[in-house]
Design a protein around this motif. Sequence first.
Motif, PDB file in Angstrom:
ATOM      1  N   SER A 248     -37.703  55.641  42.920  1.00 25.76           N
ATOM      2  CA  SER A 248     -37.720  57.003  43.462  1.00 25.76           C
ATOM      3  C   SER A 248     -38.263  57.073  44.884  1.00 25.76           C
ATOM      4  N   THR A 249     -39.051  56.065  45.310  1.00 26.68           N
ATOM      5  CA  THR A 249     -39.624  56.113  46.665  1.00 26.68           C
ATOM      6  C   THR A 249     -39.330  54.866  47.497  1.00 26.68           C
ATOM      7  N   VAL A 250     -39.021  53.737  46.848  1.00 28.60           N
ATOM      8  CA  VAL A 250     -38.768  52.483  47.574  1.00 28.60           C
ATOM      9  C   VAL A 250     -37.262  52.341  47.830  1.00 28.60           C
ATOM     10  N   THR A 251     -36.856  52.339  49.098  1.00 26.84           N
ATOM     11  CA  THR A 251     -35.450  52.224  49.465  1.00 26.84           C
ATOM     12  C   THR A 251     -35.050  50.755  49.569  1.00 26.84           C
ATOM     13  N   PRO A 252     -33.969  50.321  48.887  1.00 21.08           N
ATOM     14  CA  PRO A 252     -33.520  48.930  49.028  1.00 21.08           C
ATOM     15  C   PRO A 252     -33.151  48.627  50.482  1.00 21.08           C
ATOM     16  N   THR A 253     -33.418  47.397  50.909  1.00 25.60           N
ATOM     17  CA  THR A 253     -33.152  47.013  52.297  1.00 25.60           C
ATOM     18  C   THR A 253     -31.757  46.453  52.483  1.00 25.60           C
ATOM     19  N   GLY A 254     -30.965  46.431  51.441  1.00 26.95           N
ATOM     20  CA  GLY A 254     -29.600  45.920  51.556  1.00 26.95           C
ATOM     21  C   GLY A 254     -28.742  46.457  50.428  1.00 26.95           C
ATOM     22  N   LEU A 255     -27.520  45.941  50.349  1.00 25.25           N
ATOM     23  CA  LEU A 255     -26.590  46.403  49.326  1.00 25.25           C
ATOM     24  C   LEU A 255     -26.900  45.758  47.972  1.00 25.25           C
ATOM     25  N   ILE A 256     -26.360  46.350  46.896  1.00 23.20           N
ATOM     26  CA  ILE A 256     -26.380  45.742  45.571  1.00 23.20           C
ATOM     27  C   ILE A 256     -25.121  44.889  45.465  1.00 23.20           C
ATOM     28  N   LEU A 257     -25.292  43.617  45.201  1.00 22.58           N
ATOM     29  CA  LEU A 257     -24.222  42.633  45.370  1.00 22.58           C
ATOM     30  C   LEU A 257     -23.507  42.354  44.053  1.00 22.58           C
ATOM     31  N   SER A 258     -22.163  42.283  44.135  1.00 26.61           N
ATOM     32  CA  SER A 258     -21.344  41.873  43.006  1.00 26.61           C
ATOM     33  C   SER A 258     -20.211  41.004  43.548  1.00 26.61           C
ATOM     34  N   GLY A 259     -20.037  39.820  42.960  1.00 22.19           N
ATOM     35  CA  GLY A 259     -19.002  38.918  43.468  1.00 22.19           C
ATOM     36  C   GLY A 259     -18.659  37.843  42.460  1.00 22.19           C
ATOM     37  N   ILE A 260     -17.975  36.795  42.953  1.00 17.67           N
ATOM     38  CA  ILE A 260     -17.497  35.737  42.064  1.00 17.67           C
ATOM     39  C   ILE A 260     -18.651  34.931  41.470  1.00 17.67           C
ATOM     40  N   HIS A 261     -19.818  34.987  42.082  1.00 15.62           N
ATOM     41  CA  HIS A 261     -20.970  34.251  41.583  1.00 15.62           C
ATOM     42  C   HIS A 261     -21.853  35.098  40.664  1.00 15.62           C
ATOM     43  N   GLY A 262     -21.374  36.274  40.304  1.00 16.94           N
ATOM     44  CA  GLY A 262     -22.122  37.118  39.383  1.00 16.94           C
ATOM     45  C   GLY A 262     -22.406  38.481  39.970  1.00 16.94           C
ATOM     46  N   GLY A 263     -22.747  39.402  39.087  1.00 15.21           N
ATOM     47  CA  GLY A 263     -23.035  40.753  39.553  1.00 15.21           C
ATOM     48  C   GLY A 263     -23.894  41.513  38.557  1.00 15.21           C
ATOM     49  N   PRO A 264     -24.280  42.729  38.878  1.00 17.13           N
ATOM     50  CA  PRO A 264     -25.131  43.541  38.008  1.00 17.13           C
ATOM     51  C   PRO A 264     -24.427  43.902  36.703  1.00 17.13           C
ATOM     52  N   TYR A 265     -25.222  44.106  35.650  1.00 22.82           N
ATOM     53  CA  TYR A 265     -24.680  44.554  34.377  1.00 22.82           C
ATOM     54  C   TYR A 265     -25.710  45.403  33.646  1.00 22.82           C
ATOM     55  N   PHE A 266     -25.219  46.160  32.661  1.00 17.99           N
ATOM     56  CA  PHE A 266     -26.046  47.086  31.884  1.00 17.99           C
ATOM     57  C   PHE A 266     -25.493  47.092  30.467  1.00 17.99           C
ATOM     58  N   ALA A 267     -26.353  46.867  29.468  1.00 16.70           N
ATOM     59  CA  ALA A 267     -25.898  46.807  28.084  1.00 16.70           C
ATOM     60  C   ALA A 267     -26.951  47.427  27.173  1.00 16.70           C
ATOM     61  N   GLY A 268     -26.490  47.952  26.038  1.00 16.84           N
ATOM     62  CA  GLY A 268     -27.399  48.521  25.064  1.00 16.84           C
ATOM     63  C   GLY A 268     -26.780  48.535  23.682  1.00 16.84           C
ATOM     64  N   TRP A 269     -27.616  48.610  22.639  1.00 17.88           N
ATOM     65  CA  TRP A 269     -27.091  48.599  21.278  1.00 17.88           C
ATOM     66  C   TRP A 269     -28.134  49.218  20.337  1.00 17.88           C
ATOM     67  N   LEU A 270     -27.626  49.726  19.217  1.00 12.15           N
ATOM     68  CA  LEU A 270     -28.486  50.306  18.190  1.00 12.15           C
ATOM     69  C   LEU A 270     -29.084  49.191  17.340  1.00 12.15           C
ATOM     70  N   ILE A 271     -30.411  49.128  17.254  1.00 14.13           N
ATOM     71  CA  ILE A 271     -31.080  48.143  16.413  1.00 14.13           C
ATOM     72  C   ILE A 271     -31.186  48.668  14.974  1.00 14.13           C
ATOM     73  N   SER A 272     -31.623  49.916  14.847  1.00  9.61           N
ATOM     74  CA  SER A 272     -31.750  50.509  13.517  1.00  9.61           C
ATOM     75  C   SER A 272     -31.792  52.020  13.642  1.00  9.61           C
ATOM     76  N   SER A 273     -31.080  52.724  12.773  1.00 11.28           N
ATOM     77  CA  SER A 273     -31.155  54.180  12.765  1.00 11.28           C
ATOM     78  C   SER A 273     -32.418  54.616  12.038  1.00 11.28           C
ATOM     79  N   LEU A 274     -32.892  55.819  12.368  1.00 12.10           N
ATOM     80  CA  LEU A 274     -34.130  56.349  11.772  1.00 12.10           C
ATOM     81  C   LEU A 274     -33.833  57.653  11.033  1.00 12.10           C
TER      82      LEU A 274
END
Length: 281
Positions: free
Chosen positions: A255-281
């Motif tokens: 919220s306050t720290v600005t990145p000094t460059g771009l977020i990189l995605s390319g042939i050598h890898g890139g960002p990802y985001f994953a999630g899953w349900l472990i158990s319902s309550l």
Amino acid sequence: MFIKIHGIIILYSTFLGIYADISFQQHRYEERLNQVETVLVKQANEIDDLKTVVLTQKNEITKLKMTLSKVQRLQGIHDKSISVLRRLIRKSKINVDSIPEEDTLLRNDNQDKKFESFSEIITGEVSINRASRLLNVPTSAQDIRTVAFYALMSHNELNPGPHHTIAFDLVKTNIRDSYNHFTGAFTTPIHGVYGFIYALRMPCNTYGTFEIMKNDEVEGTIHVNVQHGCSGQFSTGSIVVVLNIGDAVYVRTHSTVTPTGLILSGIHGGPYFAGWLISSL
């Protein structure tokens, strides 16, 4: 001799006049430069104010998108609840209509117990769990016990500012359509315990800090530090968290720290985001 002195006086007077005129013009130029400088400073301040307004509006738009996603998810759950209730009503009606005419004792017993009418079941607040117990049909929670998503970033994110939600646009897995690749947010379909993992990559000689959020709460933070070369371009974080129906989970820049460059995605890898349900309550 007098003529020479007179000529010198005239020449000196002319010189003084020219010098005075030059000084006057220079003074006017300085005033104009000061006016221009004042206007430029004012415009720069106005531009900064406009940038602040645009950033605020962008954040508000992101929140509105997440709210819309929550509403859509709740609408889907509501529709499933109605479907379960309709099956309950149809099955109950079939069971009542199939009672033999000669079984008068059973009919009288049912009348004495004063069961709720079908119209009361329709208009009353009958929970999905109650319907499941009555008819032994799957509840919506049982129908969607498998909840999972996995998304990548297909392109570079150029110069993201602070408080910027990251949209992982290339969706590989999205069971129950709980992840929105436009907003970058996962919206919880059922109450339960969930696990999330996320990774960010930045180019050489840069750094950035990233947060994983539950609604407006920071649940975890990672820092990508590649200031002194190219080693350590990736940073990964993971959390386990209890979520209620409609909760949103997403990744954003700090919220306050600005990145000094771009977020990189390319042939050598890139960002990802994953999630899953472990158990319902």
